[in-house]
Design a protein around this motif. Structure first.
Motif, mmCIF file in Angstrom:
data_model
loop_
_atom_site.group_PDB
_atom_site.id
_atom_site.type_symbol
_atom_site.label_atom_id
_atom_site.label_comp_id
_atom_site.label_asym_id
_atom_site.label_seq_id
_atom_site.Cartn_x
_atom_site.Cartn_y
_atom_site.Cartn_z
ATOM 1 N N GLU A 46 0.833 -1.206 0.000
ATOM 2 C CA GLU A 46 0.000 0.000 0.000
ATOM 3 C C GLU A 46 0.868 1.258 0.000
ATOM 4 O O GLU A 46 0.593 2.214 -0.723
ATOM 5 N N GLU A 47 1.941 1.246 0.788
ATOM 6 C CA GLU A 47 2.858 2.380 0.818
ATOM 7 C C GLU A 47 3.513 2.579 -0.548
ATOM 8 O O GLU A 47 3.630 3.711 -1.033
ATOM 9 N N GLU A 48 3.910 1.506 -1.190
ATOM 10 C CA GLU A 48 4.516 1.587 -2.517
ATOM 11 C C GLU A 48 3.510 2.119 -3.532
ATOM 12 O O GLU A 48 3.846 2.950 -4.379
ATOM 13 N N ARG A 49 2.259 1.680 -3.431
ATOM 14 C CA ARG A 49 1.212 2.143 -4.344
ATOM 15 C C ARG A 49 0.987 3.645 -4.183
ATOM 16 O O ARG A 49 0.898 4.389 -5.155
ATOM 17 N N ARG A 50 0.938 4.098 -2.936
ATOM 18 C CA ARG A 50 0.737 5.531 -2.683
ATOM 19 C C ARG A 50 1.929 6.345 -3.174
ATOM 20 O O ARG A 50 1.759 7.417 -3.743
ATOM 21 N N TYR A 51 3.138 5.858 -2.950
ATOM 22 C CA TYR A 51 4.333 6.554 -3.413
ATOM 23 C C TYR A 51 4.326 6.652 -4.938
ATOM 24 O O TYR A 51 4.618 7.697 -5.507
ATOM 25 N N ARG A 52 3.981 5.549 -5.594
ATOM 26 C CA ARG A 52 3.925 5.540 -7.057
ATOM 27 C C ARG A 52 2.893 6.544 -7.556
ATOM 28 O O ARG A 52 3.127 7.279 -8.522
ATOM 29 N N PHE A 53 1.733 6.611 -6.875
ATOM 30 C CA PHE A 53 0.684 7.553 -7.249
ATOM 31 C C PHE A 53 1.196 8.986 -7.156
ATOM 32 O O PHE A 53 1.032 9.783 -8.089
ATOM 33 N N LEU A 54 1.846 9.333 -6.045
ATOM 34 C CA LEU A 54 2.382 10.686 -5.874
ATOM 35 C C LEU A 54 3.471 10.990 -6.900
ATOM 36 O O LEU A 54 3.522 12.088 -7.457
ATOM 37 N N ALA A 55 4.332 10.025 -7.150
ATOM 38 C CA ALA A 55 5.401 10.225 -8.129
ATOM 39 C C ALA A 55 4.807 10.475 -9.514
ATOM 40 O O ALA A 55 5.270 11.362 -10.252
ATOM 41 N N GLU A 56 3.771 9.725 -9.881
ATOM 42 C CA GLU A 56 3.124 9.925 -11.179
ATOM 43 C C GLU A 56 2.475 11.302 -11.260
ATOM 44 O O GLU A 56 2.547 11.973 -12.292
ATOM 45 N N MET A 62 5.004 18.303 -13.596
ATOM 46 C CA MET A 62 6.230 18.841 -14.204
ATOM 47 C C MET A 62 6.112 18.858 -15.731
ATOM 48 O O MET A 62 6.573 19.799 -16.386
ATOM 49 N N GLN A 63 5.482 17.848 -16.309
ATOM 50 C CA GLN A 63 5.284 17.838 -17.758
ATOM 51 C C GLN A 63 4.358 18.972 -18.178
ATOM 52 O O GLN A 63 4.599 19.646 -19.190
ATOM 53 N N SER A 64 3.308 19.205 -17.403
ATOM 54 C CA SER A 64 2.380 20.297 -17.723
ATOM 55 C C SER A 64 3.077 21.643 -17.643
ATOM 56 O O SER A 64 2.891 22.500 -18.514
ATOM 57 N N ILE A 65 3.887 21.840 -16.603
ATOM 58 C CA ILE A 65 4.621 23.102 -16.472
ATOM 59 C C ILE A 65 5.600 23.257 -17.635
ATOM 60 O O ILE A 65 5.728 24.347 -18.203
ATOM 61 N N GLY A 66 6.268 22.177 -17.999
ATOM 62 C CA GLY A 66 7.203 22.228 -19.125
ATOM 63 C C GLY A 66 6.512 22.587 -20.418
ATOM 64 O O GLY A 66 7.010 23.425 -21.189
ATOM 65 N N GLN A 67 5.351 21.970 -20.676
ATOM 66 C CA GLN A 67 4.607 22.285 -21.889
ATOM 67 C C GLN A 67 4.131 23.735 -21.892
ATOM 68 O O GLN A 67 4.194 24.429 -22.902
#
Length: 113
Positions: A46-56, A62-67
């Motif tokens: 569950e911790e890994e899933r939440r971390y992955r969600f936040l990282a995504e 960051m992609q939106s800001i870059g665009q």
């Protein structure tokens, strides 16, 4: 003789119950340890899933800001250069006032004379 036989039988039954309890206790203990291990594994997943969600989400941000910066970067840089020039102009001592302001000041001085 029957008393000794009775005491031996009771002693054997008590020993058998103790062995059974120890076996049951170890069985209960192993079930508890297995439950704790399973719970810990689920918590880590569950911790890994939440971390992955936040990282995504951060990557998407960051992609939106870059665009956005790619689309408006040139315009923003141009405006920033103009604003820098305007601000720099206010710091120069030989700043000239617009002609309309100079005329107004001269006409007031002339009328007061």
């Amino acid at each position: 003789d029957s008393r000794v036989k009775y005491e031996t039988e009771v002693h054997n039954q008590v020993a058998a119950l103790k062995r059974q309890r120890r076996g049951g206790t170890s069985q209960d203990s192993s079930e508890y340890v297995q439950f704790v291990r399973e719970s810990h594994r689920e918590a880590l997943e569950e911790e890994e899933r939440r971390y992955r969600f936040l990282a995504e989400k951060h990557c998407g941000l960051m992609q939106s800001i870059g665009q956005f910066m790619n689309k408006t970067g040139g315009t923003l840089l141009h405006k920033a250069d103009m604003w820098t020039e305007e601000v720099g102009a206010t710091r120069r001592p030989e700043v000239k006032q617009p002609a309309s302001v100079e005329n107004t000041v001269r006409s007031r001085v002339s009328t007061t004379d």
